[in-house]
Design an enzyme around this catalytic site. Structure first.
Site, PDB file in Angstrom:
ATOM      1  N   ASN A   1      44.090  36.087  49.811  1.00 45.20           N
ATOM      2  CA  ASN A   1      44.786  36.750  50.914  1.00 45.20           C
ATOM      3  C   ASN A   1      45.942  35.883  51.404  1.00 45.20           C
ATOM      4  O   ASN A   1      45.869  34.650  51.397  1.00 45.20           O
ATOM      5  CB  ASN A   1      43.836  37.139  52.047  1.00 45.20           C
ATOM      6  CG  ASN A   1      42.970  36.012  52.565  1.00 45.20           C
ATOM      7  OD1 ASN A   1      42.578  35.129  51.816  1.00 45.20           O
ATOM      8  ND2 ASN A   1      42.677  36.039  53.844  1.00 45.20           N
TER       9      ASN A   1
ATOM     10  N   CYS B   1      45.770  41.543  51.405  1.00 41.17           N
ATOM     11  CA  CYS B   1      44.407  41.152  51.010  1.00 41.17           C
ATOM     12  C   CYS B   1      44.389  40.580  49.593  1.00 41.17           C
ATOM     13  O   CYS B   1      45.217  40.930  48.746  1.00 41.17           O
ATOM     14  CB  CYS B   1      43.479  42.354  51.029  1.00 41.17           C
ATOM     15  SG  CYS B   1      43.170  43.033  52.645  1.00 41.17           S
TER      16      CYS B   1
ATOM     17  N   CYS C   1      38.554  46.151  52.010  1.00 42.05           N
ATOM     18  CA  CYS C   1      38.939  47.008  53.142  1.00 42.05           C
ATOM     19  C   CYS C   1      39.333  48.392  52.622  1.00 42.05           C
ATOM     20  O   CYS C   1      39.458  48.615  51.405  1.00 42.05           O
ATOM     21  CB  CYS C   1      40.086  46.371  53.928  1.00 42.05           C
ATOM     22  SG  CYS C   1      41.698  46.588  53.143  1.00 42.05           S
TER      23      CYS C   1
ATOM     24  N   CYS D   1      42.446  48.543  50.345  1.00 38.28           N
ATOM     25  CA  CYS D   1      42.171  48.015  49.000  1.00 38.28           C
ATOM     26  C   CYS D   1      41.326  48.982  48.190  1.00 38.28           C
ATOM     27  O   CYS D   1      41.485  49.095  46.966  1.00 38.28           O
ATOM     28  CB  CYS D   1      41.488  46.663  49.094  1.00 38.28           C
ATOM     29  SG  CYS D   1      42.609  45.368  49.651  1.00 38.28           S
TER      30      CYS D   1
ATOM     31  N   GLU E   1      48.449  35.743  54.658  1.00 39.86           N
ATOM     32  CA  GLU E   1      48.699  36.285  55.994  1.00 39.86           C
ATOM     33  C   GLU E   1      50.122  36.040  56.457  1.00 39.86           C
ATOM     34  O   GLU E   1      50.781  35.074  56.043  1.00 39.86           O
ATOM     35  CB  GLU E   1      47.706  35.672  56.992  1.00 39.86           C
ATOM     36  CG  GLU E   1      46.273  36.038  56.626  1.00 39.86           C
ATOM     37  CD  GLU E   1      45.242  35.578  57.634  1.00 39.86           C
ATOM     38  OE1 GLU E   1      45.561  34.727  58.494  1.00 39.86           O
ATOM     39  OE2 GLU E   1      44.100  36.076  57.550  1.00 39.86           O
TER      40      GLU E   1
ATOM     41  N   GLU F   1      42.396  41.266  47.180  1.00 39.97           N
ATOM     42  CA  GLU F   1      42.180  42.275  46.133  1.00 39.97           C
ATOM     43  C   GLU F   1      43.505  42.865  45.657  1.00 39.97           C
ATOM     44  O   GLU F   1      43.736  43.049  44.463  1.00 39.97           O
ATOM     45  CB  GLU F   1      41.295  43.411  46.657  1.00 39.97           C
ATOM     46  CG  GLU F   1      39.867  42.988  46.984  1.00 39.97           C
ATOM     47  CD  GLU F   1      39.680  42.540  48.424  1.00 39.97           C
ATOM     48  OE1 GLU F   1      40.616  41.963  49.015  1.00 39.97           O
ATOM     49  OE2 GLU F   1      38.592  42.768  48.942  1.00 39.97           O
TER      50      GLU F   1
END
Ligand code: THU
Length: 132
Positions: free
Chosen positions: A45, A56, A89, A92, A47, A58
């Site tokens: 991830n 993310c 999430c 994703c 940010e 993924e």
């Protein structure tokens, strides 16, 4: 269906997790996808100070695989440091459905717990190109 062994995928996702850029949440995630030729692609991830632009692990892994010429993606492993295994999430899940179809999802933590699922188990009744 080669796609890297489960252990390979989990180990690569663990390493990717170490490279997470998560100064705001401190929640580090690593993900590794495997294609049907046995190649693997990892992501962590990343940010943003704007929060909303955060990406993310993924999706980083999937987009990296696509950009590097992966063949059909068939598996993904996701690693986070949580007792309850961290699932992808909602955003994703959509991307995983579009690029892995009903592929295999492996969840793992740092204590060695793992779970193997199918994407359809966490993303029933998907919207995809078949509707367009
Ligand atoms: N995150 C992921 O990378 N993957 C998940 O499966 C859950 C959430 C990231 C996004 C954000 O950087 C942090 O974890 C906290 O939500």
């Amino acid at each position: 269906m080669p796609a890297g062994t489960i252990e390979q995928l989990i180990e690569a996702a663990r390493s990717a997790r170490e490279r997470a850029h998560a100064p705001f949440s401190k929640f580090k995630v690593g993900a590794t996808v495997g294609d049907e030729d046995g190649r693997i692609y990892s992501g962590c991830n990343v940010e943003s100070a704007s929060y909303g632009l955060t990406m993310c692990a993924e999706r980083v892994a999937v987009f990296r695989a696509i950009s590097e010429g992966a063949s059909k993606l068939v598996r993904i492993a996701v690693v986070a440091d949580t007792e309850r295994l961290t699932p992808p999430c909602g955003a994703c899940r959509q991307i995983l459905w579009e690029f892995l179809g009903d592929g295999e999802l492996i969840l793992a933590n740092l204590s060695g717990a793992t779970e193997r699922l199918r994407i359809s188990q966490i993303f029933p009744r998907p919207f995809d190109r078949s509707f367009l």
